[in-house]
Design an enzyme around this catalytic site. Structure first.
Site, PDB file in Angstrom:
ATOM      1  CB  ILE A 118      -0.903   0.017   1.256  1.00 34.54           C
ATOM      2  CG1 ILE A 118      -1.753  -1.261   1.342  1.00 34.54           C
ATOM      3  CG2 ILE A 118      -1.811   1.246   1.251  1.00 34.54           C
ATOM      4  CD1 ILE A 118      -1.210  -2.342   2.232  1.00 34.54           C
ATOM      5  CB  CYS A 119       1.048   4.146   0.564  1.00 39.94           C
ATOM      6  SG  CYS A 119       1.408   5.907   0.643  1.00 39.94           S
ATOM      7  CB  THR A 120       5.881   4.930  -0.140  1.00 34.16           C
ATOM      8  OG1 THR A 120       5.523   5.131   1.231  1.00 34.16           O
ATOM      9  CG2 THR A 120       5.566   6.186  -0.927  1.00 34.16           C
TER      10      THR A 120
ATOM     11  CB  THR B 149       3.889   3.645  -5.222  1.00 33.81           C
ATOM     12  OG1 THR B 149       4.200   4.065  -3.895  1.00 33.81           O
ATOM     13  CG2 THR B 149       4.445   4.666  -6.213  1.00 33.81           C
TER      14      THR B 149
END
Lengths: 227, 227
Positions: free
Chosen positions: A101-103, A121
């Site tokens: 998830i995300c970075t 990302t």
């Protein structure tokens, strides 16, 4: 009967909603066992005012069916942390799904797991996937084989519902969605760079300047070591 | 300079995303000080696999500008917990906003704070607002004066963005929305009883049967004591 072992990595200065959103979704999955993972069981201070307690150390973690890596400012150190990268590589070999998830995608990338894979990302950092060998791709949730990556922070909820549908079927995913009343109604249309007002986008990018310098340098270093 | 003091109640068997969603939003508010509140600073086991650590006791809590009450199975005991109800009544007197997410509205109601106020809660429990004196109202986020109530679980994100816009203006709320990439894209249309397939709705209602019996009894008892 445990059918699914799902682990989410926790770490200092993580963005807590990257983990807590998916974890709440996975909590509705029957016969699932979730693990909040870190090197020790000491409380972890996340970015944004929440202290959480891991329940399983990396050393004690069983083989997982699903391993997920959240993002946040703390990914900077994870990207060249041999213990974490080795743990992820080992789990990834046998896991049914490897997610971020995300970075968190930058950590999977630093582990060498996204080479040649389509991935996403947080919108502000998609270019950093390239030096790590991944192929930045459109989509709030991007799947390439066993690898599933989500966009920034709140994308974790969409990510986890998609994952549950893959694991246990659409009926169960829809039941969980109803249980958490996930019929989002954002009060504004500012959730992506395509819809945000230009001055808002500019202000957010400006605030990210120092983080960008740090992350670009770390990604370059990690990418050089991977080559 | 602290401009906003925002407190979120934490308690055993709460639904963690009711708190963690809003907390992540509030974390982006400049000059805000957030408090995760409970009777003690001991770790709390939430519903759904997360253990979190409060940072402020009810006794040590300063006057807040915003007090928010999440929901979850643990609200059953909060509804007649004199220490919690007294804390909420005291804070509510001077607070700028008094909020709830999900079934946290039943706790505000039990504290007598929603008498004659328009309010909402998780879709499965809106009828329980009536004996507590509130007026169930349509909307994912419902405001009546200083009282702001959100729907089930994930509504907390919409709730908190709405709250931030009220406190600090729409620009800041939109910046936070972009930062957490809140451009939701649910993979299914099952997030509300109006859109869920009938068999999914029936299954979720069935699973809630025993909880309904318990909650109806507790609300009746609390309502009788309030009369």
């Amino acid at each position: 009967m445990t059918q699914y072992r799902i682990g989410l990595l926790a770490f200092p200065a993580m963005t807590q909603l990257d983990l807590t959103g998916p974890l709440q979704v996975f909590a509705g999955l029957p016969n699932a066992e979730t693990h909040v993972l870190w090197k020790t069981l000491d409380p972890i201070k996340t970015h944004g005012g929440l202290t959480l307690v891991p329940d399983t150390t990396l050393a004690d973690c069983p083989q997982l069916d699903v391993i997920c890596v959240p993002g946040g400012t703390g990914v900077l150190d994870l990207m060249d942390d041999p213990e974490v990268l080795s743990f992820l590589r080992t789990q990834a070999t046998e896991a049914t799904f490897v997610g971020s998830i995300c970075t968190g995608a930058l950590v999977l990338g630093a582990a060498g797991l996204l080479r040649g894979k389509k991935a996403t990302t947080h919108w502000a950092w998609t270019d950093l996937l390239v030096p790590l060998g991944a192929i930045p791709s459109e989509g709030r949730v991007v799947r390439d084989g066993k690898f599933m990556t989500g966009g920034g922070v709140t994308a974790g909820i969409d990510f986890a519902l998609t994952m549950v549908a893959e694991l246990a079927g659409q009926d169960i995913a829809e039941s969980i969605q109803l249980g958490i009343e996930y019929a989002p109604a954002p009060p504004f249309e500012s959730g992506s760079p395509d819809t945000a007002r230009p001055e808002i986008l500019a202000a957010v990018r400006t605030r990210m300047t120092s983080t960008r310098v740090e992350r670009e340098a770390r990604v370059a270093k990690v990418a050089a070591a991977m080559a």
